[in-house]
Write an enzyme that holds these catalytic residues in place. Structure first.
Site, PDB file in Angstrom:
ATOM      1  CD  GLU A   1      11.356   4.223  10.423  1.00  0.00           C
ATOM      2  OE1 GLU A   1      11.497   5.404  11.532  1.00  0.00           O
ATOM      3  OE2 GLU A   1      11.360   5.113   9.272  1.00  0.00           O
TER       4      GLU A   1
ATOM      5  CD  GLU B   1       8.234  12.609  13.571  1.00  0.00           C
ATOM      6  OE1 GLU B   1       9.172  12.043  12.865  1.00  0.00           O
ATOM      7  OE2 GLU B   1       7.151  11.867  13.333  1.00  0.00           O
TER       8      GLU B   1
ATOM      9  CE  LYS C   1      -2.764   3.071   2.899  1.00  0.00           C
ATOM     10  NZ  LYS C   1      -1.885   4.122   2.089  1.00  0.00           N
TER      11      LYS C   1
ATOM     12  CB  CYS D   1      11.213   9.451  10.989  1.00  0.00           C
ATOM     13  SG  CYS D   1      12.150   8.299   9.950  1.00  0.00           S
TER      14      CYS D   1
END
Length: 482
Positions: free
Chosen positions: A253, A386, A178, A287
């Protein structure tokens, strides 16, 4: 680049088709509609998993050498289509062409690396295991875990796919992929290359669509042996919850809030370049972004001045401009999210020293100036959360121990960077940091031979290296009475 009005968004059992979900694909540098991708839903996921399940019966019996040969053909196909893939990356993601080139080269290197590992599997299969008793013998087998679901993000199209897909195929798994609904165009072109590499029908399947329409049923399907997901922590929790219903394997992750530590003896010019690369590459949409910069008191004033000057000199422009250093954020939602973080940082008392706005010469597109704050409160969202945009926070420290403590004071632990002339101090600090990867006096260079993943809430499991292959293998021991 020009595109058809609509594109098929399903590749299932060796055939392209259109689904019922219509995904608008936008050029983030112009805000213009590129095309519409007709993606799938729960029904398409069911078809893809069925095709993969049927194909697994034979694909799992292939040799590592056979699988390695196909991976090499995929790498060769990506190499042949390099220029086209670069342009697709820049058009759909907003990153400059030079960054897109790095991405495509990473894809090639990853498929070639796992071709090497696949070709080495045959000689290791059924290896003898030494036992403490002469009355028994034992052998070790590494077998594919089954049909796997791969869910990848929008910030590094094709790259994250290669990190998951290459080891999954090398291990002998069948795949349902996906892509992100935001950046499906590079993935569709990569899928075309994969389809031409000689894989049997059903081994590789792709279903474009949203997380709700495709990601959720893929994660919950009981025929899926493992889900490998890269994305936000919030969505990672949802993936894990759905996977738990059928006790399937999960690799995650997720996020990061990484630190760059600039020690007192550091080369300031090198430290500034490392800071800009760690904070502004891919417009900070990583990230691994080192958005917390910790600088020794002795260097702080000079470092901040140099960093401000360097950030203000960064050329923000259309990705196809040959002078560009930083492109656009991926879409309006992300653009507004980052602006919200900047506004919140100001309200929480952080001091803005540059950036924070749209470049004056770019009235359209999701462009943002490189942004630097100092003195963000340690409990502020700007320092702790983040951001996923070109925003850096700088703070000084008085001792090595304080710097390490500040760096480790996070729910995340993906990466870190250290700049110092003292090799012994560099190793000492790197060893003390709670991160899965530490760079010393280096940009964020990534090799397929080294693991990717981190501590705490940054990940479960590791990608790349032999660990990436092991993530898609089951261990079987066979013990025989002699």
């Amino acid at each position: 680049m020009s595109f058809p009005t609509t594109l098929d968004g399903l590749f299932i059992d060796g055939q392209w088709s259109a689904g019922n979900e219509h995904l608008r694909v936008i050029n983030p540098a112009t805000e213009a509609l590129l095309t519409t991708v007709n993606g799938g839903d729960e029904h398409a996921v069911d078809q893809a998993v069925t095709a993969a399940t049927n194909a697994f019966k034979e694909w799992s019996k292939t040799t590592g050498a056979e699988r390695g040969a196909i991976l090499r053909r995929i790498a060769a196909g990506v190499h042949a289509g390099r220029e086209q893939l670069m342009k697709l990356q820049s058009s759909n993601n907003g990153k400059p062409l030079f960054e897109a080139a790095i991405d495509v080269d990473d894809v090639i290197a990853t498929f070639e690396y796992y071709a090497d590992l696949a070709e080495g599997l045959d000689a290791k299969q059924d290896s003898v295991v030494a036992l403490s008793s002469d009355d028994f013998s034992a052998r070790l087998r590494r077998e594919p875990c089954g049909v796997v679901g791969l869910i990848v993000p929008w910030n590094f199209p094709m790259v994250t796919t290669a990190w998951k897909l290459a080891p999954a195929l090398a291990a002998g798994c069948c795949v349902v992929l996906k892509p992100s609904e935001v950046t499906p165009l590079p993935e569709l072109e990569l899928a075309t290359i994969i389809a031409e590499a000689g894989l049997p029908n059903g081994v590789f399947n792709l279903v474009c669509g949203t997380g709700l329409a495709v990601g959720a049923p893929l994660s919950a399907d009981p025929r899926i042996a493992k889900i490998s997901f890269t994305g936000s922590n919030a969505v990672g929790v949802q993936v894990m919850q759905r996977a738990a219903e059928t006790v399937k394997g999960v690799s995650l992750e997720l996020g990061g809030k990484s630190s760059l530590l600039v020690l007192a003896d550091a080369d300031i010019e090198l430290a500034v370049e490392v800071a800009c690369g760690g904070g502004f590459f891919n417009a900070g949409q990583m990230c691994s972004a080192t958005s917390r910069v910790l600088v020794a008191d002795e260097l702080a004033e000079k470092f901040v001045a140099r960093l401000k000057a360097r950030a203000e000199a960064i050329r923000v422009a259309d990705p196809f401009d040959p002078t560009v250093e930083m492109g656009a954020l991926v879409n309006q939602a992300q653009y507004q999210r980052v602006l919200g973080h900047i506004d919140r940082g100001l309200s929480e008392g952080a001091k803005l020293i540059c950036g924070g706005n749209r470049p004056a010469d770019l009235p359209r597109g999701y462009f943002l100036q490189p942004t630097i704050f100092i003195d963000a409160p340690l409990d502020s969202a700007l320092w702790c959360e983040e951001i996923f945009g070109p925003v850096i926070c700088v703070r000084s420290f008085t001792s090595e121990a304080e710097a390490i403590a500040l760096a480790n004071d996070s729910q995340f632990g993906l990466v870190a960077s250290v700049v110092t002339r003292d090799a012994e101090a560099a190793d000492r600090v790197a060893n003390a940091l709670q991160a899965g990867l530490v760079w010393i006096n280096a940009p964020q260079v990534i090799f397929p031979q080294t693991a990717w993943g981190g501590y705490k809430q940054s990940s479960i499991g590791r990608e790349l290296g032999p660990w990436g292959l092991q993530a898609f293998q089951e261990i079987k021991h066979v013990i025989r009475a002699v």
